[in-house]
Design an enzyme around this catalytic site. Structure first.
Site, mmCIF file in Angstrom:
data_model
loop_
_atom_site.group_PDB
_atom_site.id
_atom_site.type_symbol
_atom_site.label_atom_id
_atom_site.label_comp_id
_atom_site.label_asym_id
_atom_site.label_seq_id
_atom_site.Cartn_x
_atom_site.Cartn_y
_atom_site.Cartn_z
ATOM 1 N N SER A 142 0.841 -1.202 0.000
ATOM 2 C CA SER A 142 0.000 0.000 0.000
ATOM 3 C C SER A 142 0.874 1.249 0.000
ATOM 4 O O SER A 142 2.032 1.208 0.447
ATOM 5 C CB SER A 142 -0.868 0.013 1.270
ATOM 6 O OG SER A 142 -1.565 1.232 1.411
ATOM 7 N N TYR A 155 -1.185 -0.641 10.476
ATOM 8 C CA TYR A 155 -1.464 -0.999 9.072
ATOM 9 C C TYR A 155 -0.242 -0.661 8.213
ATOM 10 O O TYR A 155 0.206 -1.478 7.408
ATOM 11 C CB TYR A 155 -2.705 -0.244 8.592
ATOM 12 C CG TYR A 155 -3.103 -0.532 7.167
ATOM 13 C CD1 TYR A 155 -3.821 -1.682 6.838
ATOM 14 C CD2 TYR A 155 -2.777 0.350 6.144
ATOM 15 C CE1 TYR A 155 -4.199 -1.935 5.527
ATOM 16 C CE2 TYR A 155 -3.149 0.105 4.834
ATOM 17 C CZ TYR A 155 -3.862 -1.037 4.522
ATOM 18 O OH TYR A 155 -4.232 -1.287 3.225
HETATM 19 P P1 NAD Z 1 -11.906 -5.335 0.260
HETATM 20 O O1 NAD Z 1 -12.395 -5.196 1.653
HETATM 21 O O2 NAD Z 1 -12.812 -4.982 -0.868
HETATM 22 O O3 NAD Z 1 -11.349 -6.806 0.006
HETATM 23 C C1 NAD Z 1 -10.604 -7.497 0.988
HETATM 24 C C2 NAD Z 1 -10.939 -8.975 0.881
HETATM 25 O O4 NAD Z 1 -10.083 -9.700 1.799
HETATM 26 C C3 NAD Z 1 -12.377 -9.292 1.255
HETATM 27 O O5 NAD Z 1 -12.974 -10.131 0.275
HETATM 28 C C4 NAD Z 1 -12.255 -10.008 2.589
HETATM 29 O O6 NAD Z 1 -13.287 -10.962 2.832
HETATM 30 C C5 NAD Z 1 -10.892 -10.667 2.454
HETATM 31 N N1 NAD Z 1 -10.301 -11.006 3.752
HETATM 32 C C6 NAD Z 1 -10.187 -10.204 4.837
HETATM 33 N N2 NAD Z 1 -9.635 -10.885 5.848
HETATM 34 C C7 NAD Z 1 -9.388 -12.139 5.393
HETATM 35 C C8 NAD Z 1 -8.829 -13.307 5.990
HETATM 36 N N3 NAD Z 1 -8.415 -13.331 7.268
HETATM 37 N N4 NAD Z 1 -8.715 -14.416 5.230
HETATM 38 C C9 NAD Z 1 -9.140 -14.419 3.939
HETATM 39 N N5 NAD Z 1 -9.693 -13.346 3.327
HETATM 40 C C10 NAD Z 1 -9.809 -12.221 4.054
HETATM 41 O O7 NAD Z 1 -10.608 -4.419 0.228
HETATM 42 P P2 NAD Z 1 -9.577 -4.026 -0.944
HETATM 43 O O8 NAD Z 1 -9.483 -2.551 -0.902
HETATM 44 O O9 NAD Z 1 -9.846 -4.715 -2.218
HETATM 45 O O10 NAD Z 1 -8.230 -4.586 -0.285
HETATM 46 C C11 NAD Z 1 -7.404 -5.528 -0.917
HETATM 47 C C12 NAD Z 1 -5.974 -5.294 -0.465
HETATM 48 O O11 NAD Z 1 -5.565 -3.987 -0.884
HETATM 49 C C13 NAD Z 1 -5.791 -5.323 1.045
HETATM 50 O O12 NAD Z 1 -4.576 -5.975 1.343
HETATM 51 C C14 NAD Z 1 -5.686 -3.849 1.425
HETATM 52 O O13 NAD Z 1 -4.961 -3.676 2.601
HETATM 53 C C15 NAD Z 1 -4.984 -3.292 0.204
HETATM 54 N N6 NAD Z 1 -5.116 -1.873 -0.057
HETATM 55 C C16 NAD Z 1 -6.350 -1.256 -0.099
HETATM 56 C C17 NAD Z 1 -6.412 0.099 -0.387
HETATM 57 C C18 NAD Z 1 -7.745 0.824 -0.439
HETATM 58 O O14 NAD Z 1 -7.761 2.058 -0.294
HETATM 59 N N7 NAD Z 1 -8.859 0.150 -0.679
HETATM 60 C C19 NAD Z 1 -5.254 0.815 -0.662
HETATM 61 C C20 NAD Z 1 -4.021 0.164 -0.622
HETATM 62 C C21 NAD Z 1 -3.964 -1.188 -0.331
#
Ligand code: NAD
Length: 260
Positions: A142, A155
């Protein structure tokens, strides 16, 4: 011809957001995808979307914060798919908040979900990839792993850990032609966004989420946020043979936010 014809991939967190977009993109490009998620319903919905479009996918239920389940996920996926070429550890949770709000339990869960699952998942995946002559591992880090924040330091620490993990595993796995890279997305309006922007409250205020998104849009050199397809396309490049000489790379997908 697809960019991933004949390849088999595991994507964690593929029930939603970046992971779902990635799973659909990878399948469209010819990969067989193991959709791994803790949420059966959303995971099965991703599988259905892939199959409806003529692609191939299986669902593997996993809680990536538990290392016995991470081991089982890789084993079941390899059995179901027949081989393994790509492992994208993307599952994640929003951070627990400011320093004084971070319990030991929340600290451990954040580290286990992001970093520990990345380490052990990659180890099991690399062992399977060695049998097929190589592969590609990808971590979703991230922008928060590159910059400091008061909002939820743990985080950021976990996401920085994934960057260190990428570099260290790059040298460990290179002798087996297993490449290791990471993506650093900027803020994106996925399901996680409302949790991140309302972490200090019991209820979700869409106006607050939108105000924070607007603030980032105005700050970003490209004047926009990244979306799930931006991240899926970057993942496609890094996991495909187009990137066959790319390993140890930390790629920002953030409309330029990391440089301002
Ligand atoms: P999201 O909430 O849409 O998707 C996250 C998914 O991970 C969900 O389907 C959830 O059920 C699954 N998950 C959570 N805990 C879990 C576990 N213990 N075991 C298995 N599955 C699990 O969020 P997103 O934004 O698509 O996030 C995806 C990745 O991107 C994450 O690692 C997040 O930290 C990272 N990220 C997000 C952003 C943002 O702003 N959305 C920015 C940078 C990085």
């Amino acid at each position: 011809m697809g960019l991933l014809d004949g390849k088999c991939a595991i994507i964690t967190g593929a029930g939603s957001g970046f992971g779902r977009a990635g799973a659909i993109t990878f399948a469209r490009e010819g990969a067989k995808v193991a959709v791994a998620d803790i949420n059966d319903k959303t995971g099965q919905e991703t599988v259905a979307a892939i199959r409806d479009a003529g692609g191939q996918a299986v669902f593997v239920r996993v809680d990536v914060s538990r290392m016995d389940e991470v081991e089982r996920m890789v084993r079941e996926a390899v059995e179901g798919l027949g081989r393994l070429d790509i492992f994208w550890h993307n599952a994640g949770i929003a951070g627990p908040g400011a320093v004084d709000n971070t319990t030991e339990e929340a600290y451990d869960l954040t580290m286990a979900t992001h970093v520990k699952a990345g380490f052990f998942g990659a180890r099991h995946a690399a062992n399977a990839m060695k049998k097929s002559g190589g592969g590609a591992i990808l971590f979703t880090s991230s922008l928060a792993g590159l910059k400091a924040s008061r909002g939820s330091p743990v985080y950021g620490i976990a996401k920085a850990g994934l960057i260190a993990l990428t570099k260290n595993l790059t040298v460990s796995f290179a002798p087996y032609q297993v490449r290791v890279n990471a993506l650093c997305p900027g803020p994106a309006e996925t399901a996680m966004w409302s949790a991140v922007t309302n972490r200090d409250s019991d209820t979700v205020d869409p106006e607050k989420s939108e105000a924070i998104a607007r603030m980032y849009r105005e700050k970003a050199p490209l004047g926009r946020l990244c979306d799930v397809n931006d991240v899926a396309n970057a993942a496609l490049f890094l996991c495909s043979d187009l990137a066959s000489c790319v390993t140890g790379e930390i790629l920002s997908v953030d409309a330029g936010l990391s440089v301002v």
